[in-house]
Write a protein that holds these residues in place. Sequence first.
Motif, PDB file in Angstrom:
ATOM      1  N   SER A 145       0.853  -1.198   0.000  1.00 47.38           N
ATOM      2  CA  SER A 145       0.000   0.000   0.000  1.00 47.38           C
ATOM      3  C   SER A 145       0.880   1.236   0.000  1.00 47.38           C
ATOM      4  CB  SER A 145      -0.895   0.003   1.241  1.00 47.38           C
ATOM      5  OG  SER A 145      -1.602   1.226   1.330  1.00 47.38           O
ATOM      6  N   ASN A 146       0.440   2.248  -0.735  1.00 50.70           N
ATOM      7  CA  ASN A 146       1.154   3.529  -0.729  1.00 50.70           C
ATOM      8  C   ASN A 146       0.535   4.486   0.263  1.00 50.70           C
ATOM      9  OD1 ASN A 146       3.248   3.274  -2.629  1.00 50.70           O
ATOM     10  ND2 ASN A 146       1.702   3.212  -4.260  1.00 50.70           N
ATOM     11  N   LEU A 201       0.153   5.888   3.565  1.00 55.01           N
ATOM     12  CA  LEU A 201       0.963   5.847   4.786  1.00 55.01           C
ATOM     13  C   LEU A 201       0.110   5.731   6.051  1.00 55.01           C
ATOM     14  CD1 LEU A 201       3.825   8.376   3.945  1.00 55.01           C
ATOM     15  CD2 LEU A 201       3.811   5.886   3.767  1.00 55.01           C
ATOM     16  N   LYS A 234       7.484   1.567  -0.149  1.00 55.63           N
ATOM     17  CA  LYS A 234       8.647   2.467  -0.168  1.00 55.63           C
ATOM     18  C   LYS A 234       9.884   1.735   0.362  1.00 55.63           C
ATOM     19  CE  LYS A 234       9.569   7.023   1.507  1.00 55.63           C
ATOM     20  NZ  LYS A 234       9.249   7.776   2.706  1.00 55.63           N
ATOM     21  N   ASP A 235       9.706   0.962   1.446  1.00 53.28           N
ATOM     22  CA  ASP A 235      10.838   0.241   2.040  1.00 53.28           C
ATOM     23  C   ASP A 235      11.492  -0.720   1.053  1.00 53.28           C
ATOM     24  OD1 ASP A 235      10.493   1.433   4.540  1.00 53.28           O
ATOM     25  OD2 ASP A 235       9.040  -0.079   5.182  1.00 53.28           O
ATOM     26  N   LYS A 277       0.619  -1.409  11.030  1.00 46.01           N
ATOM     27  CA  LYS A 277       1.798  -1.690  11.870  1.00 46.01           C
ATOM     28  C   LYS A 277       1.391  -1.743  13.339  1.00 46.01           C
ATOM     29  CE  LYS A 277       5.840  -0.008   9.366  1.00 46.01           C
ATOM     30  NZ  LYS A 277       6.748   1.124   9.147  1.00 46.01           N
ATOM     31  N   VAL A 284      -0.599   2.105   6.397  1.00 45.95           N
ATOM     32  CA  VAL A 284       0.594   1.368   6.811  1.00 45.95           C
ATOM     33  C   VAL A 284       0.802   1.526   8.320  1.00 45.95           C
ATOM     34  CG1 VAL A 284       3.104   1.161   6.543  1.00 45.95           C
ATOM     35  CG2 VAL A 284       1.681   1.573   4.528  1.00 45.95           C
ATOM     36  N   SER A 310       6.823  -1.342   3.975  1.00 45.19           N
ATOM     37  CA  SER A 310       5.918  -0.681   3.028  1.00 45.19           C
ATOM     38  C   SER A 310       6.501  -0.815   1.620  1.00 45.19           C
ATOM     39  CB  SER A 310       5.782   0.795   3.382  1.00 45.19           C
ATOM     40  OG  SER A 310       7.015   1.441   3.148  1.00 45.19           O
TER      41      SER A 310
END
Length: 189
Positions: free
Chosen positions: A7-8, A10, A28-29, A17, A13, A26
Amino acid sequence: MTIVFASNNLHKVEEVKNKLRMPILSLKDIKCFEEIPETGNTFEENAFIKANHVYTKYKKDCFADDSGLVIEALDGEPGVYSARYAGEYGNGEANMDKVLLKMKNKSNRKAKFVTVICLILKGETHYFRGEINGIITGQKMGSKGFGYDPIFLPDGSKKTFAEMSLDDKSHISHRALALRQMQLFLKGK
Ligand code: IMP
């Protein structure tokens, strides 16, 4: 065990978490910056497309979710098109206006929010579904939350999703229910 959440968003996310209490990466990670097209006709298909993209390309265990509002009197609309019901992606106000207009003379106000999570773990695909039933109000009420929250009144509640605190909503929401199921499944692993 480390799992990627495809998922983008945030906010999502962070929420996930907090709830799962296990290492979550994520997009991005893992440096996945490409747009993953949601071309499916069902929540299951869309969630699978996203999870499978990551699993296939990045070779990592992964889960993805897809959600939407399903209105009985509108034959399930907006459904998988919830984010772009009025045309422009993510325009919550316009999406709600379209729903309110279409529902103007409808006496059946029944609706539900649905979340489907697709988890691909060690090559095996698992689905978890969360639903919350309610009604579509006649007008927007409340200013919290996002999307269709101001026009969705959960059964048994006096407050729309947009009038509840985030904490209260996240106890009963479709997303929380689906997540809880996945959490129980992962505990047994
Ligand atoms: P997503 O698949 O979770 O990104 O959700 C797709 C669309 O469904 C969002 O853009 C919203 O329009 C709608 N939606 C999903 N969950 C909710 C919610 O909890 N409240 C209000 N609208 C939601």
